[in-house]
Design an enzyme around this catalytic site. Sequence first.
Site, PDB file in Angstrom:
ATOM      1  N   ARG A  48       1.676  18.033   7.783  1.00 32.57           N
ATOM      2  CA  ARG A  48       0.777  18.933   8.522  1.00 32.57           C
ATOM      3  C   ARG A  48       0.724  18.453   9.970  1.00 32.57           C
ATOM      4  NH1 ARG A  48      -5.406  19.439   6.477  1.00 32.57           N
ATOM      5  NH2 ARG A  48      -5.505  17.292   7.227  1.00 32.57           N
ATOM      6  N   THR A  87     -11.718  10.395  14.193  1.00 27.37           N
ATOM      7  CA  THR A  87     -10.693  11.157  14.920  1.00 27.37           C
ATOM      8  C   THR A  87     -10.597  10.693  16.376  1.00 27.37           C
ATOM      9  OG1 THR A  87      -9.842  13.383  15.304  1.00 27.37           O
ATOM     10  CG2 THR A  87     -12.190  13.114  15.579  1.00 27.37           C
ATOM     11  N   ASN A 107      -9.755  20.345   3.899  1.00 27.59           N
ATOM     12  CA  ASN A 107      -9.782  18.932   3.555  1.00 27.59           C
ATOM     13  C   ASN A 107      -9.257  18.686   2.140  1.00 27.59           C
ATOM     14  OD1 ASN A 107     -12.566  19.150   5.509  1.00 27.59           O
ATOM     15  ND2 ASN A 107     -10.991  17.660   6.020  1.00 27.59           N
ATOM     16  N   ILE A 166     -22.915  16.896   4.929  1.00 24.82           N
ATOM     17  CA  ILE A 166     -23.412  15.548   5.254  1.00 24.82           C
ATOM     18  C   ILE A 166     -24.924  15.599   5.475  1.00 24.82           C
ATOM     19  CG2 ILE A 166     -23.188  13.544   6.773  1.00 24.82           C
ATOM     20  CD1 ILE A 166     -20.331  14.348   7.375  1.00 24.82           C
ATOM     21  N   TYR A 206     -17.523   8.435  11.481  1.00 21.71           N
ATOM     22  CA  TYR A 206     -17.215   8.553  10.056  1.00 21.71           C
ATOM     23  C   TYR A 206     -15.719   8.534   9.823  1.00 21.71           C
ATOM     24  CZ  TYR A 206     -21.741  10.986  10.409  1.00 21.71           C
ATOM     25  OH  TYR A 206     -23.016  11.368  10.701  1.00 21.71           O
ATOM     26  N   SER A 261     -16.721  10.785  14.775  1.00 21.51           N
ATOM     27  CA  SER A 261     -15.638  10.784  13.797  1.00 21.51           C
ATOM     28  C   SER A 261     -14.567   9.779  14.180  1.00 21.51           C
ATOM     29  CB  SER A 261     -15.039  12.191  13.756  1.00 21.51           C
ATOM     30  OG  SER A 261     -13.770  12.180  13.166  1.00 21.51           O
ATOM     31  N   GLY A 314     -26.047  21.419   5.669  1.00 22.19           N
ATOM     32  CA  GLY A 314     -24.618  21.280   5.382  1.00 22.19           C
ATOM     33  C   GLY A 314     -24.316  20.091   4.472  1.00 22.19           C
ATOM     34  N   LYS A 369     -15.993  15.726  19.916  1.00 27.02           N
ATOM     35  CA  LYS A 369     -16.594  14.479  19.404  1.00 27.02           C
ATOM     36  C   LYS A 369     -16.597  13.423  20.522  1.00 27.02           C
ATOM     37  CE  LYS A 369     -17.647  15.612  15.196  1.00 27.02           C
ATOM     38  NZ  LYS A 369     -19.068  15.851  14.889  1.00 27.02           N
ATOM     39  N   TYR A 373     -11.728  20.318  18.706  1.00 28.20           N
ATOM     40  CA  TYR A 373     -12.769  19.743  17.860  1.00 28.20           C
ATOM     41  C   TYR A 373     -12.900  18.237  18.131  1.00 28.20           C
ATOM     42  CZ  TYR A 373     -14.471  17.215  13.791  1.00 28.20           C
ATOM     43  OH  TYR A 373     -15.123  16.321  12.984  1.00 28.20           O
ATOM     44  N   ASN A 399     -22.378  28.063   8.680  1.00 24.52           N
ATOM     45  CA  ASN A 399     -21.272  27.622   7.824  1.00 24.52           C
ATOM     46  C   ASN A 399     -21.760  27.123   6.462  1.00 24.52           C
ATOM     47  OD1 ASN A 399     -18.528  27.197   7.346  1.00 24.52           O
ATOM     48  ND2 ASN A 399     -18.656  25.051   7.968  1.00 24.52           N
ATOM     49  N   ARG A 429      -5.868   6.869   4.230  1.00 24.25           N
ATOM     50  CA  ARG A 429      -7.178   7.137   4.817  1.00 24.25           C
ATOM     51  C   ARG A 429      -8.215   6.189   4.235  1.00 24.25           C
ATOM     52  NH1 ARG A 429      -4.357   9.608   7.544  1.00 24.25           N
ATOM     53  NH2 ARG A 429      -4.441  11.760   8.295  1.00 24.25           N
TER      54      ARG A 429
END
Length: 341
Positions: free
Chosen positions: A298, A129, A202, A14, A180, A127, A12, A156, A152, A37, A234
């Site tokens: 969003r 997040t 993204n 990363i 990250y 993350s 993928g 994490k 999701y 994916n 960000r």
Amino acid sequence: MKKCVLVSGGAGFIGSHVTVELIEAGYDVIVADNMSNCDMTCFEGVKKITGRDDIPFVEMDFCDAKTTEELFSKNAIDAVIHFAGFKAVGESVEEPLKYYKNNLESFINVIASSKEHGCGNILFSSSATVYGEPKKLPVTEEAPRQPATSPYGNTKQMCEDILRDSVRAYSGLKGIALRYFNPIGAHPSALIGELPRGVPNNLVPFLTQTAIGKRECLSIFGDDYPTPDGTCQRDFIDIVDLAKAHVFAVRRMLEGQMKKVYEIFNIGTGTPLSVMQLVKGFEKANGLKLNYKIGPRRDGDVTAIWADPTLANNELGWKAERKIEDTLASAWAWEKHLAGE
Ligand code: UFG
């Protein structure tokens, strides 16, 4: 003897950049991916960049405990970096069980096999997040985690906890979680990069696809946030810089430099950039005009988040280096490469 690092989800975005950096740093790497994916584009790119045609590749699913077990029993794996997982925030809200099952089960299998086969070093791709909307900026690793706003994000947090509890309980295991911030850009060779399926979620893939004409218009999600220009802020971190952090973290584990059995590091630049600044920066770096408009906010977006990367700077000896113009130029070069230009 060379140390061997297993990269789960290594085909993928990363994972492929990390594979390149590990090989260039002298590690043997086994890439494993279920290709759910991605396609072989990035793995082929990795082989070209490194000039190595013999990188072991295993197509497999880490949710399959038996196959995972076999992989560890057949190979002397010194460290594993776990990327394999689903990552679409919106989809995780629609299909939570798919996310909990896949993201937790695969990681549990990886840890269990590591434990059985004496692979003591586990690195988890976490993350920012987990911080939610931070109360203090920049955010340090000490900041409390906030309740996740999506399944999701919750996976994490749960995977961090599974790793922390496992390394505490089973002697011989050590773990690092890298949190990250927003990884963007592509390898300077333009041979590997982000390859989203369908409409990108993204910012940067949507932006480059708009610039090339695949999408009509980029919508900036809200300009009424309490930030200097009203758009979200960000910490956009170059993908190659981010990939290099993994080499430092793996070395720290393998060379016995960890101070605790479980460590967490923020992987970011420490510099905030607004969505509007990023869009303008992209136009400037590449000498083009982008079709964009201001749209509604969003759901679920935090206003502002950026890293305090001091701990990673001091302890890992790693620092983000690539200039944002170069990162944005690499994102564009990759999109053009995909378009065959
Ligand atoms: N954005 C737009 N237009 C777009 C896409 C994004 O304006 O078409 C804005 C978003 O509103 C946000 C910023 O660009 O302010 C960055 O959005 P991304 O989707 O690129 O990244 P996020 O910050 O939302 O994503 C990060 C991590 C995810 C994580 C998520 C949790 O990359 O892994 O935070 O909210 F799940």
